[in-house]
Write a protein that holds these residues in place. Structure first.
Motif, PDB file in Angstrom:
ATOM      1  N   VAL A 180      -0.373  11.981  -5.941  1.00 29.40           N
ATOM      2  CA  VAL A 180      -0.314  11.033  -4.828  1.00 29.40           C
ATOM      3  C   VAL A 180      -1.599  10.218  -4.781  1.00 29.40           C
ATOM      4  O   VAL A 180      -2.701  10.778  -4.769  1.00 29.40           O
ATOM      5  CB  VAL A 180      -0.105  11.763  -3.483  1.00 29.40           C
ATOM      6  N   THR A 182      -3.587   7.726  -2.430  1.00 31.54           N
ATOM      7  CA  THR A 182      -3.654   7.283  -1.041  1.00 31.54           C
ATOM      8  C   THR A 182      -4.647   6.128  -0.923  1.00 31.54           C
ATOM      9  O   THR A 182      -5.859   6.329  -1.084  1.00 31.54           O
ATOM     10  CB  THR A 182      -4.083   8.430  -0.116  1.00 31.54           C
ATOM     11  N   GLU A 202      -3.058  -5.263   4.437  1.00 39.59           N
ATOM     12  CA  GLU A 202      -2.728  -4.038   5.174  1.00 39.59           C
ATOM     13  C   GLU A 202      -1.476  -3.389   4.608  1.00 39.59           C
ATOM     14  O   GLU A 202      -1.384  -2.164   4.501  1.00 39.59           O
ATOM     15  CB  GLU A 202      -2.525  -4.370   6.655  1.00 39.59           C
ATOM     16  N   GLY A 203      -0.521  -4.222   4.208  1.00 38.08           N
ATOM     17  CA  GLY A 203       0.700  -3.668   3.630  1.00 38.08           C
ATOM     18  C   GLY A 203       0.447  -3.027   2.287  1.00 38.08           C
ATOM     19  O   GLY A 203       0.963  -1.943   1.991  1.00 38.08           O
ATOM     20  N   VAL A 204      -0.369  -3.664   1.450  1.00 39.64           N
ATOM     21  CA  VAL A 204      -0.668  -3.130   0.125  1.00 39.64           C
ATOM     22  C   VAL A 204      -1.448  -1.832   0.235  1.00 39.64           C
ATOM     23  O   VAL A 204      -1.212  -0.876  -0.506  1.00 39.64           O
ATOM     24  CB  VAL A 204      -1.453  -4.166  -0.701  1.00 39.64           C
ATOM     25  N   GLY A 206      -1.576   0.239   2.775  1.00 36.24           N
ATOM     26  CA  GLY A 206      -1.099   1.193   3.765  1.00 36.24           C
ATOM     27  C   GLY A 206      -0.113   2.217   3.260  1.00 36.24           C
ATOM     28  O   GLY A 206       0.185   3.179   3.968  1.00 36.24           O
ATOM     29  N   GLN A 207       0.424   2.056   2.057  1.00 33.23           N
ATOM     30  CA  GLN A 207       1.474   2.939   1.585  1.00 33.23           C
ATOM     31  C   GLN A 207       0.983   3.810   0.422  1.00 33.23           C
ATOM     32  O   GLN A 207       0.611   3.282  -0.627  1.00 33.23           O
ATOM     33  CB  GLN A 207       2.679   2.119   1.134  1.00 33.23           C
ATOM     34  N   PRO A 208       0.978   5.123   0.586  1.00 31.84           N
ATOM     35  CA  PRO A 208       0.635   6.000  -0.547  1.00 31.84           C
ATOM     36  C   PRO A 208       1.648   5.836  -1.674  1.00 31.84           C
ATOM     37  O   PRO A 208       2.820   5.531  -1.446  1.00 31.84           O
ATOM     38  CB  PRO A 208       0.702   7.408   0.058  1.00 31.84           C
ATOM     39  N   ILE A 209       1.177   6.030  -2.898  1.00 37.77           N
ATOM     40  CA  ILE A 209       2.034   5.939  -4.077  1.00 37.77           C
ATOM     41  C   ILE A 209       2.174   7.336  -4.666  1.00 37.77           C
ATOM     42  O   ILE A 209       1.177   8.003  -4.945  1.00 37.77           O
ATOM     43  CB  ILE A 209       1.449   4.978  -5.113  1.00 37.77           C
ATOM     44  N   THR A 210       3.399   7.792  -4.848  1.00 39.08           N
ATOM     45  CA  THR A 210       3.680   9.116  -5.405  1.00 39.08           C
ATOM     46  C   THR A 210       4.225   8.964  -6.817  1.00 39.08           C
ATOM     47  O   THR A 210       5.176   8.221  -7.043  1.00 39.08           O
ATOM     48  CB  THR A 210       4.684   9.884  -4.535  1.00 39.08           C
TER      49      THR A 210
END
Length: 256
Positions: A180, A182, A202-204, A206-210
């Protein structure tokens, strides 16, 4: 007057030295030396044979040499008990699907009958930047870069017909079969300087990548941690009650 002649002093009889205790000690010492030599010889043979068998049972996409060492005072005693206390495997130059890695594995409670499970396996796997690039695939055209304690990735998006580049810095962790990433911070790298893109960043960021890595691991092996330092990554993995045979080693996990 008579003179009595005193008997001459009787000479002591020669003593017989008892040599047998020293002979017994010498025999015991020689026997102990022979057992140690035999233990060393059988241990060396077993290590070489184990390395050969492990290399032959590696998955088809894995190639490289494996060195095996068996710890413990008496190898023969461990064999007689049917279980080896600790076995270490070192493979500093493995390739997995062409990806270079270095592996260090410590197994405890290893049965001499390999159809039975090993109690505990702990592995340390080191990857360089090129290996990480091959294993970790990020959405879009983003490329992951390893830093000193953190990671970053760059990408681009289309905004009002303009190509806007960005860089995201974040922390990486691992659990089970997932890695993950973060995000912690984001910045623009090109284009869009005249636009208000705060919402985009903020969108880029703000989302963790799994990222699932199960397809690179034998089924039943999990990743416990992932450390990033000096442009490289070191993952620790483990397995409990794992049978080290050809089927287990060649049965890789799957990602849903």
């Amino acid at each position: 007057m008579t003179t009595e002649t005193l008997p001459a002093e009787t000479a002591p009889a020669p003593r017989r030295h008892r040599r047998w205790p020293w002979v017994l000690v010498a025999v015991l010492v020689l026997l102990a030396v022979a057992l140690v030599v035999a233990d060393i010889a059988f241990r060396a043979y077993a290590e070489g044979e184990a390395a050969t068998q492990i290399e032959e049972q590696l998955p088809e996409n894995v190639d490289g040499d494996v060195d095996v060492s068996i710890a413990g005072f008496s190898f023969l005693a461990q064999v007689a008990a049917g279980r080896l206390g600790e076995v270490t495997l070192d493979a500093p130059a493995l390739t997995v699907s062409g990806i270079p890695i270095a592996a260090h594995v410590v197994a405890t409670g290893v049965p001499t009958d390999l159809t039975k499970p090993v109690e505990d396996i702990r592995a340390s796997i080191s990857l360089d930047q090129s290996a990480v690039d091959a294993v970790v695939t990020l959405p879009g055209d983003a490329q992951l870069a390893l830093g000193d304690g953190d990671v970053s990735y760059e990408g681009s998006v289309e905004v009002l017909g303009l190509s806007v580049g960005y860089r995201v810095t974040g922390q990486v962790s691992a659990s089970g079969t997932d890695v993950v990433i973060t995000p912690q911070d984001a910045e623009l790298t090109q284009g869009g300087n005249s636009l208000d893109l705060g919402g985009l960043l903020e969108g880029v960021a703000g989302q963790p990548i799994t990222v699932c890595v199960a397809s690179y691991l034998p089924q039943g092996v999990t990743v416990d941690s992932l450390d990033v330092a000096d442009g490289g990554a070191t993952a620790t993995a483990s397995a409990r009650d794992f049978v080290v045979d050809e089927q287990s080693l060649r049965t890789l996990g799957t990602c849903s």
